[in-house]
Design an enzyme around this catalytic site. Structure first.
Site, PDB file in Angstrom:
ATOM      1  N   GLU A 169       0.385  -1.281  -0.473  1.00  0.00           N
ATOM      2  CA  GLU A 169       0.442   0.001   0.604  1.00  0.00           C
ATOM      3  C   GLU A 169       0.693   1.483   0.301  1.00  0.00           C
ATOM      4  O   GLU A 169       0.239   2.075   1.089  1.00  0.00           O
ATOM      5  CB  GLU A 169      -0.929   0.035   1.389  1.00  0.00           C
ATOM      6  CG  GLU A 169      -2.313  -1.123   1.051  1.00  0.00           C
ATOM      7  CD  GLU A 169      -3.066  -1.231   1.947  1.00  0.00           C
ATOM      8  OE1 GLU A 169      -3.959  -1.601   2.277  1.00  0.00           O
ATOM      9  OE2 GLU A 169      -2.802  -0.385   3.475  1.00  0.00           O
ATOM     10  N   GLU A 181      -5.346  -8.113   0.610  1.00  0.00           N
ATOM     11  CA  GLU A 181      -5.582  -8.154   2.135  1.00  0.00           C
ATOM     12  C   GLU A 181      -7.644  -7.470   1.562  1.00  0.00           C
ATOM     13  O   GLU A 181      -7.716  -6.473   1.385  1.00  0.00           O
ATOM     14  CB  GLU A 181      -5.389  -6.312   2.457  1.00  0.00           C
ATOM     15  CG  GLU A 181      -4.017  -7.099   3.636  1.00  0.00           C
ATOM     16  CD  GLU A 181      -3.691  -5.462   4.569  1.00  0.00           C
ATOM     17  OE1 GLU A 181      -3.020  -5.250   3.841  1.00  0.00           O
ATOM     18  OE2 GLU A 181      -4.846  -4.608   4.502  1.00  0.00           O
TER      19      GLU A 181
END
Length: 437
Positions: free
Chosen positions: A163, A350
């Site tokens: 991320e 995720e």
């Protein structure tokens, strides 16, 4: 054609959020060790010096994952555990720890996946500017080379940087995450250097045959508040920032600065060949999504020209983190990223839901049931989805939110370190057992 029973199921964890042992066995300090020394930066004034004590209890956690029926255990490596100074001399005790984790995974029959970087830069490197310093490309390359040389004989799936938009956005623009830096100059320089570093990391790992190397992209559904030109333009800007900036340069599309002109400032940090060097044909893309945000135009907000309309103002229920939990985002982003390249392997690497300590875990079960329905639709459309990794296994340290949000399917008593499976873990165990029949 893949069906839901063909997908692989696993779990994702992160070093700083779980390991503890922050100064054990010659580990150096990370930016999060330093950031949490200022307790007011963390909502519950906590830190992760002990966290879930995964450093001493990794066998117990991996056993729990296996018992539930999970096939993949994704964890990140602490850079400062490998290089206490960030570069230079490798810490053999750090190597030994991750050897034990990997070997135990293989022993009990769960596949280890490694994330090379999940936000915990060595403090010694931050002292030199961290991601704003172009030297970080070489620092990261050296670190990844060591990981490859020590672990690639047993680890076949690698996630490079987790991320990127959160790492640089929260850490170098808003200052709410470590290292607590703010400003557009910090943001654009760290963005460019992080993407270049990731591209180099891919090349280094692909020097070994048989490795699957990808990235994990934070995705947030962005919608305009009103049906006005101004709000639609605001939504496009924020969507460009949140969902395009950390993939399109790797696709050879360059920076999406037409839709978010502030990104033109990145050109100040270009060197000859950079745009070409960014192109990276990852083996897979990890899609990570949690929330939806609704935005409206706000001329007075620097650079963004937009502001979030809080869920409560929209009469939308929020999680304990104040987010609008949005399981529909999984289907949306898998379909959206498949349009870039229909052949690319996709993972839902995720997804999860934050609950408070008092909330019924049945809510989490219903969340994952909606995720599964979205995955079924995606598979029916022949999208190349390979599997899903849940966030997360055990309730852990959730960055600036401390220990307040509970993302785990296993609870943690922080006094005794006792783990206990929640309703969602028992539900998942039964579900995974049934789909294998």
């Amino acid at each position: 054609m893949n069906k839901i029973k063909d997908l692989k199921w696993g779990v994702t964890t992160a070093a700083y959020q779980t390991e503890g042992a922050y100064d054990k066995d010659e580990k150096g300090l990370s930016i999060w060790d330093t950031f949490t020394q200022k307790s007011h930066k963390i909502k519950d004034r906590s830190n992760a010096r002990i966290a879930t004590d995964f450093y001493h209890r990794f066998e117990e956690d991996i056993d729990l994952a296996v018992d539930i029926g999970l096939q993949i255990f994704r964890f990140s490596i602490s850079w400062s555990r490998i290089f206490p100074e960030g570069v230079g001399v490798v810490n053999p005790k750090g190597i030994k720890f991750y050897d034990k984790v990997i070997n135990y995974c293989l022993k009990v029959g769960i596949e280890p996946w490694v994330t090379t970087y999940h936000w915990d830069l060595p403090q010694k490197l931050q002292d030199k500017g961290g991601w704003t310093n172009r030297d970080v490309i070489n620092w990261y390359s050296g670190y990844v080379t060591v990981l490859r040389d020590h672990f690639a004989d047993r680890v076949k799936h690698w996630v490079l940087i987790n991320e990127g938009i959160v790492c640089v956005g929260a850490g170098y623009f808003l200052g709410v995450h470590a290292p607590g830096k703010r400003g557009i100059r910090n943001f654009v320089s760290s963005t460019h250097h992080l993407l270049l570093a990731q591209a180099e990391g891919f090349k280094i790992l692909k020097e070994r045959t048989g490795l699957q190397v990808g990235t994990a992209i934070s995705c947030t559904k962005i919608e305009p508040y009103r049906n006005t030109t101004a709000d639609h333009k605001a939504a496009i800007r924020i969507d460009t920032l949140m969902n395009r900036l950390f993939i399109e340069p790797h696709l050879g599309l360059g920076y999406p600065d037409n839709d978010f002109p502030v990104l033109k400032r990145i050109s100040k940090y270009y060197k000859k060949g950079d745009i070409e060097a960014l192109k990276t044909d990852f083996d897979f893309w990890g899609i990570q999504t949690y929330a939806r945000e609704v935005v409206k135009a706000a001329w007075y907000i620097p650079y963004l020209g937009a502001i979030q309309v809080k869920p409560k103002k929209r009469n939308v229920k929020t999680s304990v983190m104040g987010w609008e939990t949005y399981p529909e985002g999984a289907q949306y982003f898998l379909e959206r990223f498949a349009k870039y390249n229909p052949k690319k392997a996709l993972w839902l690497s995720e997804c999860g839901m934050a609950l408070s300590k008092k909330e019924d875990d049945q809510i989490r079960i219903e969340y994952y049931q909606k995720i599964i329905e979205g995955m079924k639709t995606v598979l029916d459309k022949n999208i190349n989805l390979k599997g899903i990794l849940l966030w997360t296994l055990v309730d852990n340290f959730e960055w600036a939110e401390g220990y307040i949000p509970k993302f785990g399917i296993i609870s943690l008593d922080r006094k005794t370190m006792q783990r206990q499976m929640k309703k969602s873990a028992f539900w998942l165990k039964k579900y995974l057992s049934n789909i294998k029949l």
